[in-house]
Design an enzyme around this catalytic site. Structure first.
Site, PDB file in Angstrom:
ATOM      1  N   THR A   1      -5.714  -9.946 -17.121  1.00  0.00           N
ATOM      2  CA  THR A   1      -4.272  -9.771 -16.944  1.00  0.00           C
ATOM      3  C   THR A   1      -3.713  -8.975 -18.105  1.00  0.00           C
ATOM      4  O   THR A   1      -4.042  -9.245 -19.266  1.00  0.00           O
ATOM      5  CB  THR A   1      -3.574 -11.147 -16.908  1.00  0.00           C
ATOM      6  OG1 THR A   1      -4.185 -11.937 -15.901  1.00  0.00           O
ATOM      7  CG2 THR A   1      -2.104 -11.000 -16.607  1.00  0.00           C
TER       8      THR A   1
ATOM      9  N   GLY B   1     -11.278 -12.767 -14.440  1.00  0.00           N
ATOM     10  CA  GLY B   1     -10.303 -11.718 -14.158  1.00  0.00           C
ATOM     11  C   GLY B   1      -9.696 -11.200 -15.436  1.00  0.00           C
ATOM     12  O   GLY B   1     -10.150 -11.522 -16.542  1.00  0.00           O
TER      13      GLY B   1
ATOM     14  N   ASP C   1      -8.852  -3.251  -5.122  1.00  0.00           N
ATOM     15  CA  ASP C   1      -7.530  -2.912  -4.613  1.00  0.00           C
ATOM     16  C   ASP C   1      -6.507  -3.755  -5.344  1.00  0.00           C
ATOM     17  O   ASP C   1      -6.747  -4.960  -5.569  1.00  0.00           O
ATOM     18  CB  ASP C   1      -7.445  -3.247  -3.117  1.00  0.00           C
ATOM     19  CG  ASP C   1      -6.765  -2.148  -2.348  1.00  0.00           C
ATOM     20  OD1 ASP C   1      -7.291  -1.766  -1.292  1.00  0.00           O
ATOM     21  OD2 ASP C   1      -5.713  -1.681  -2.810  1.00  0.00           O
TER      22      ASP C   1
ATOM     23  N   ASP D   1     -11.964  -4.535   2.643  1.00  0.00           N
ATOM     24  CA  ASP D   1     -12.922  -3.429   2.619  1.00  0.00           C
ATOM     25  C   ASP D   1     -14.360  -3.918   2.770  1.00  0.00           C
ATOM     26  O   ASP D   1     -15.201  -3.214   3.317  1.00  0.00           O
ATOM     27  CB  ASP D   1     -12.782  -2.624   1.322  1.00  0.00           C
ATOM     28  CG  ASP D   1     -11.577  -1.686   1.374  1.00  0.00           C
ATOM     29  OD1 ASP D   1     -10.938  -1.458   0.346  1.00  0.00           O
ATOM     30  OD2 ASP D   1     -11.287  -1.187   2.495  1.00  0.00           O
TER      31      ASP D   1
ATOM     32  N   LYS E   1       0.233   3.658  -2.919  1.00  0.00           N
ATOM     33  CA  LYS E   1      -1.002   4.420  -3.103  1.00  0.00           C
ATOM     34  C   LYS E   1      -0.653   5.846  -3.497  1.00  0.00           C
ATOM     35  O   LYS E   1       0.351   6.404  -3.080  1.00  0.00           O
ATOM     36  CB  LYS E   1      -1.752   4.517  -1.768  1.00  0.00           C
ATOM     37  CG  LYS E   1      -2.877   3.517  -1.587  1.00  0.00           C
ATOM     38  CD  LYS E   1      -3.311   3.505  -0.134  1.00  0.00           C
ATOM     39  CE  LYS E   1      -4.645   4.162   0.094  1.00  0.00           C
ATOM     40  NZ  LYS E   1      -5.752   3.273  -0.258  1.00  0.00           N
TER      41      LYS E   1
ATOM     42  N   HIS F   1     -15.623   9.071   0.911  1.00  0.00           N
ATOM     43  CA  HIS F   1     -14.311   8.423   0.888  1.00  0.00           C
ATOM     44  C   HIS F   1     -14.290   7.234   1.828  1.00  0.00           C
ATOM     45  O   HIS F   1     -13.358   7.046   2.582  1.00  0.00           O
ATOM     46  CB  HIS F   1     -13.206   9.420   1.262  1.00  0.00           C
ATOM     47  CG  HIS F   1     -13.193  10.603   0.348  1.00  0.00           C
ATOM     48  ND1 HIS F   1     -12.943  10.507  -0.993  1.00  0.00           N
ATOM     49  CD2 HIS F   1     -13.456  11.902   0.582  1.00  0.00           C
ATOM     50  CE1 HIS F   1     -13.040  11.710  -1.536  1.00  0.00           C
ATOM     51  NE2 HIS F   1     -13.352  12.571  -0.621  1.00  0.00           N
ATOM     52  N   ASP F   2     -15.367   6.469   1.802  1.00  0.00           N
ATOM     53  CA  ASP F   2     -15.456   5.306   2.688  1.00  0.00           C
ATOM     54  C   ASP F   2     -14.681   4.149   2.079  1.00  0.00           C
ATOM     55  O   ASP F   2     -14.109   4.263   1.004  1.00  0.00           O
ATOM     56  CB  ASP F   2     -16.930   4.924   2.901  1.00  0.00           C
ATOM     57  CG  ASP F   2     -17.164   4.366   4.294  1.00  0.00           C
ATOM     58  OD1 ASP F   2     -18.145   4.757   4.931  1.00  0.00           O
ATOM     59  OD2 ASP F   2     -16.341   3.530   4.734  1.00  0.00           O
TER      60      ASP F   2
ATOM     61  N   CYS G   1       0.815  -1.213   0.000  1.00  0.00           N
ATOM     62  CA  CYS G   1       0.000   0.000   0.000  1.00  0.00           C
ATOM     63  C   CYS G   1       0.847   1.261   0.000  1.00  0.00           C
ATOM     64  O   CYS G   1       0.308   2.358  -0.075  1.00  0.00           O
ATOM     65  CB  CYS G   1      -0.954  -0.006   1.194  1.00  0.00           C
ATOM     66  SG  CYS G   1      -2.289  -1.171   0.927  1.00  0.00           S
TER      67      CYS G   1
ATOM     68  N   ASP H   1     -10.874  -0.091   7.914  1.00  0.00           N
ATOM     69  CA  ASP H   1      -9.710  -0.966   8.029  1.00  0.00           C
ATOM     70  C   ASP H   1      -8.448  -0.122   7.829  1.00  0.00           C
ATOM     71  O   ASP H   1      -8.478   0.917   7.171  1.00  0.00           O
ATOM     72  CB  ASP H   1      -9.782  -2.167   7.071  1.00  0.00           C
ATOM     73  CG  ASP H   1      -9.829  -1.763   5.610  1.00  0.00           C
ATOM     74  OD1 ASP H   1      -9.486  -2.596   4.752  1.00  0.00           O
ATOM     75  OD2 ASP H   1     -10.239  -0.630   5.322  1.00  0.00           O
TER      76      ASP H   1
END
Lengths: 73, 345, 202
Positions: B137, B135, B65, B88, B18, B46-47, B15, B223
Site C-alpha cells: 500500500t 500486498g 489490474d 483475466d 485505463k 496483447h492477450d 476501467c 473478458d
C-alpha cells in the site's frame, strides 16, 4: 444425459425411492417428461456417473419391482 | 464508516481510467522483450494475461489490474476490483492460485475505509479459491485498489485471444452498459436499484464460466472490460486473424442503459474506445448511434466473450444460465477474415 | 440562435445538454455550444458528426465554441425494448410460498414425494418464479441434505430469489444449516407476497 426409471404406479416409485436411498444411491424424484408415456406421473432420475445400473436392477428386482429405463438429456 | 462516500475522492473510476488503447500500444511498442521457450502467451498478443510453462502439466498465468473507486461503499469497491483482476485468469481458462493486494490510499481519509476495501478484496479472492500472499500500500491522493494474480492452467488447455475460428458462435455471459449506468448515476439519472444490479453483476466471478469453457473445449475467449465489447472483440479478431460479427439486436444490456444513451449520457470512455475501434470496424447502417455507443461502453469486471464451437451452443448456453450467468446470450459469430476485423450490425 | 453553456460541466453532461437542445430546435436553426475543455469539445463534435451535422469549432483562449446547424432529425430510436434484453424472459411475476415440506393433504409419504417432484421439475418449466419463500416446515427444503437442494440452487442461479424465514430456522434450530437463499424476516416476506403478481401455495 440422465437415466430415468419409469414405474407402473406411484406406490412403486415410493417403494423404489426408499430401497435405492437405503442402498446408498443418489437420485431425484421428478415429474415424468411429457414425451414418455407412463402410467405414473413421477419418475426417478439418476446420474450415470454415480450409478451402477446393474446394482440398481438387482436392488429393485429383488424386491419385486418392474420398471423401464430411459436415457434422457 | 458506511457513510463515507468513496466516490467523493474521484472523477474517473473503474476501467474508464485505463490508458487509451493506441497510447498504450505506442508506449509498449519497441520496448525490449524477454522471449523464452516457456513463454506460451506473451505481451505481443496483447492477450488478457501472460502464461509461462512450468511443467508439462502446469503453466502459470500472471495478470494484474487496479483502479480508482467506482462506487461509494469501500467493501463493494474491494469486491469489484478483485473480481475484475481475477477475471483475466478465467478468460485464459485457468484457476486462481495466489494474489497480492495493490493499494493506494490518501493520508487524510480514515484507515477504517482502507480496511473495508481490503476486506472486500480478500473475501473475493477466498471465494475464488485463491490464497492471499500479501500486498503493498502506498499513499496517494486518490484511492486505488486491485490485485496481482497468479493462476494455473494446463499448457494444452490455455484459452487465448488468438484461436478464434470461422464458424465459432459468440456468446457473452454478462450484460453491457455498466459504464453508461454509472455515469447516469453520478448525474442522478438512474435509480439506486439499477445501479445496485450493475454493481452486483460486477462482483460475479467468471470462474464458473471458465470451467464451463474448459468442459466444452473452448479455445478462444476474452473478458470484456475497459475497451468495451467492441474493443475486446476487435483485439480477439486481430489476434486470431479473423472477422467477428456482432449483432446489436441480441445484446444483453442493463435496464435503462439504452434509455440513458438516448438522452446523450455517453461516458468519455466510449469516444476513447471509438478512436481505437474505428479504423478496423464497419458499423452497418442498421446500427444506430445509441447501439454504437453501447458496444463501445467500457465495462468493469464484465462477462466472458466466448468463441463457442457451433455444435455446443445450446448446451453451453443452458449450462451458463444455470451457473450464475442468467443473461448469457448468443451475440454474433466468427467468419473468415474480411476487409474489416469487426462488423457491428 | 440557441446557446448551450456547458462550461464547468464534466462529460457526459455537455453531451446530454447538446442533444436535448437539438431535439427541441427546429430544422436549420443554429446551435452554439460553449465548452471549456478539450475532451468535451472532441466528444460533442464527434457526436454531432455521427448525427451527420456539420460542426465548426473555434477556440478563444480556454473557451471552445461549437457551432452547428440542425439538419435532419436527431436520430432517435424508440425501440429500446428490441435491443436490450436484460429482462430475463424466463422469470415470471409469480412467487411460490412453501409452508411445509409436503404437497397436499392426505397420505404423508405421497405428500413428501410429490413436493420433491414439484421442486425438481421447476427448473425445466418455462415460466420460473421470481421469488420463493420458505416458512415453517418449508425451511427443511432449504437446508443441508435437503432432497431438493440442487434444484433450488439451479433456480437461484437462473435468477429466482430465495428467502427463508429466520424465525422458523431459529425455532427448528437449523440456522447454521441454511444451504441456499438468504435468511429473511416477516416484514420482507410480507412485502414479497403483497407485491407479487400472484402467489402459489403448493
Amino acid at each position: 444425459m440422465n437415466y430415468l426409471l419409469i414405474f407402473e404406479s406411484t406406490h412403486h416409485v415410493m417403494k423404489a425411492e426408499k430401497l435405492l436411498l437405503a442402498a446408498g444411491f443418489r437420485l431425484d424424484i421428478i415429474s415424468t417428461p411429457k414425451e414418455i408415456s407412463s402410467a405414473c406421473g413421477l419418475s426417478i432420475r439418476m446420474k450415470p456417473e454415480n450409478t451402477d445400473l446393474e446394482m440398481v436392477r438387482l436392488v429393485l428386482t429383488e424386491n419385486g419391482l418392474t420398471f423401464n429405463i430411459h436415457e434422457k438429456k | 464508516m458506511k457513510s463515507f462516500d468513496l466516490l467523493s475522492t474521484v472523477v474517473d473510476g473503474g476501467c474508464s481510467c485505463k490508458l487509451p488503447a493506441q497510447e498504450l500500444a505506442e508506449v509498449l511498442a519497441n520496448l525490449p522483450g524477454t522471449p523464452h521457450e516457456n513463454l506460451l502467451v506473451n505481451t505481443d498478443h496483447h492477450d488478457d494475461a501472460g502464461v509461462y510453462k512450468l511443467t508439462e502439466e502446469m503453466a502459470l498465468i500472471q495478470t494484474t489490474d487496479f483502479f480508482s473507486p467506482l462506487c461509494s461503499d469501500p467493501y463493494e469497491f474491494g469486491q469489484i476490483a478483485a473480481a475484475n483482476a481475477l477475471s483475466d485468469v478465467y478468460a485464459m481458462g485457468g484457476e486462481v492460485l495466489t494474489a497480492l493486494n495493490l493499494a493506494a490510499f490518501p493520508a487524510k481519509i480514515p484507515l477504517t475505509i482502507l480496511k473495508e476495501i481490503l476486506r472486500g478484496g480478500i473475501e473475493k479472492v477466498k471465494e475464488a479459491g485463491g490464497i492471499i500472499m500479501g500486498g503493498h500500500t502506498i499513499v496517494d491522493d486518490v484511492p486505488k485498489f486491485g490485485l496481482a494474480v497468479t493462476g494455473t492452467v494446463h499448457p494444452a488447455k490455455i484459452i487465448t485471444n488468438a484461436a478464434a475460428k470461422p464458424g465459432n458462435v459468440l456468446i457473452l455471459t454478462k450484460p453491457i452498459g455498466a459504464g453508461i449506468i454509472m455515469a447516469g448515476h453520478r448525474l442522478n439519472e438512474t435509480s439506486d436499484e439499477n445501479l445496485q444490479t450493475v454493481l452486483d453483476t460486477m462482483k460475479i466471478l467468471n470462474r464458473r464460466g471458465s470451467q464451463i469453457m474448459q468442459q466444452y473445449g473452448v479455445k478462444a475467449a476474452t473478458d470484456v472490460t475497459g475497451f468495451g465489447l467492441a474493443g475486446h472483440a476487435l483485439k480477439m479478431a486481430l489476434a486470431s486473424q479473423v472477422t467477428l460479427k456482432i449483432s446489436p439486436a441480441n445484446l444483453p444490456c442493463f435496464d435503462t442503459a439504452y434509455a440513458l444513451v438516448e438522452t446523450g449520457c455517453i461516458p468519455g470512455a466510449c469516444f476513447r474506445n471509438l478512436d481505437f475501434v474505428e479504423p478496423h470496424c464497419r458499423f452497418e447502417p442498421t446500427t444506430s448511434f445509441n447501439q454504437k455507443m453501447l458496444v463501445l461502453d467500457a465495462q468493469t469486471s464484465g462477462g466472458l466473450l466466448i468463441c463457442c464451437p457451433s455444435s455446443s451452443v445450446d448446451a453451453m448456453l443452458l449450462d451458463l444460465k444455470k451457473s450464475g450467468y442468467p443473461f448469457s446470450a448468443v451475440i454474433g459469430e466468427v467468419v473468415e477474415k474480411e476487409e474489416k476485423a469487426l462488423v457491428v450490425g | 440562435m440557441k446557446t448551450v453553456d456547458a462550461r464547468g460541466k464534466l462529460c457526459p453532461v455537455p453531451l446530454i445538454m447538446t442533444k436535448k437542445a437539438l431535439t427541441e430546435m427546429s430544422e436549420n436553426e443554429t446551435l452554439e455550444v460553449l465548452l471549456d475543455n478539450d475532451t468535451s469539445a472532441k466528444n460533442v463534435t464527434r457526436m454531432l458528426e455521427e448525427f451527420r451535422m456539420s460542426v465548426s469549432l473555434t477556440k478563444n483562449g480556454n473557451i471552445f465554441k461549437l457551432t452547428v446547424t440542425k439538419t435532419g432529425e436527431v436520430p432517435e430510436n424508440s425501440h429500446a425494448e428490441d435491443f436490450c434484453e436484460i429482462e430475463n424472459q424466463e422469470i415470471s411475476n409469480y412467487v411460490i410460498a412453501f409452508q411445509r415440506n409436503t404437497l397436499g393433504e392426505g397420505n404423508a409419504d405421497l405428500g413428501i414425494i410429490l413436493l420433491k417432484a414439484f421442486v425438481n421439475t421447476l427448473p425445466e418449466v418455462n415460466a420460473k418464479p421470481r421469488k420463493m419463500v420458505f416458512l415453517n416446515a418449508g425451511i427443511f427444503l432449504a437446508i443441508n441434505d435437503s432432497p431438493v437442494l440442487e434444484a433450488l440452487k439451479t433456480l437461484e442461479n437462473m435468477g429466482t430469489e430465495i428467502l427463508v424465514c429466520g424465525t422458523c430456522l431459529d425455532f427448528y434450530e437449523k440456522k447454521n444449516e441454511l444451504a441456499v437463499g438468504k435468511v429473511s424476516n416477516m416484514y420482507d416476506i410480507l412485502e414479497v407476497l403483497a407485491t407479487a403478481g400472484s402467489v402459489l401455495y403448493p
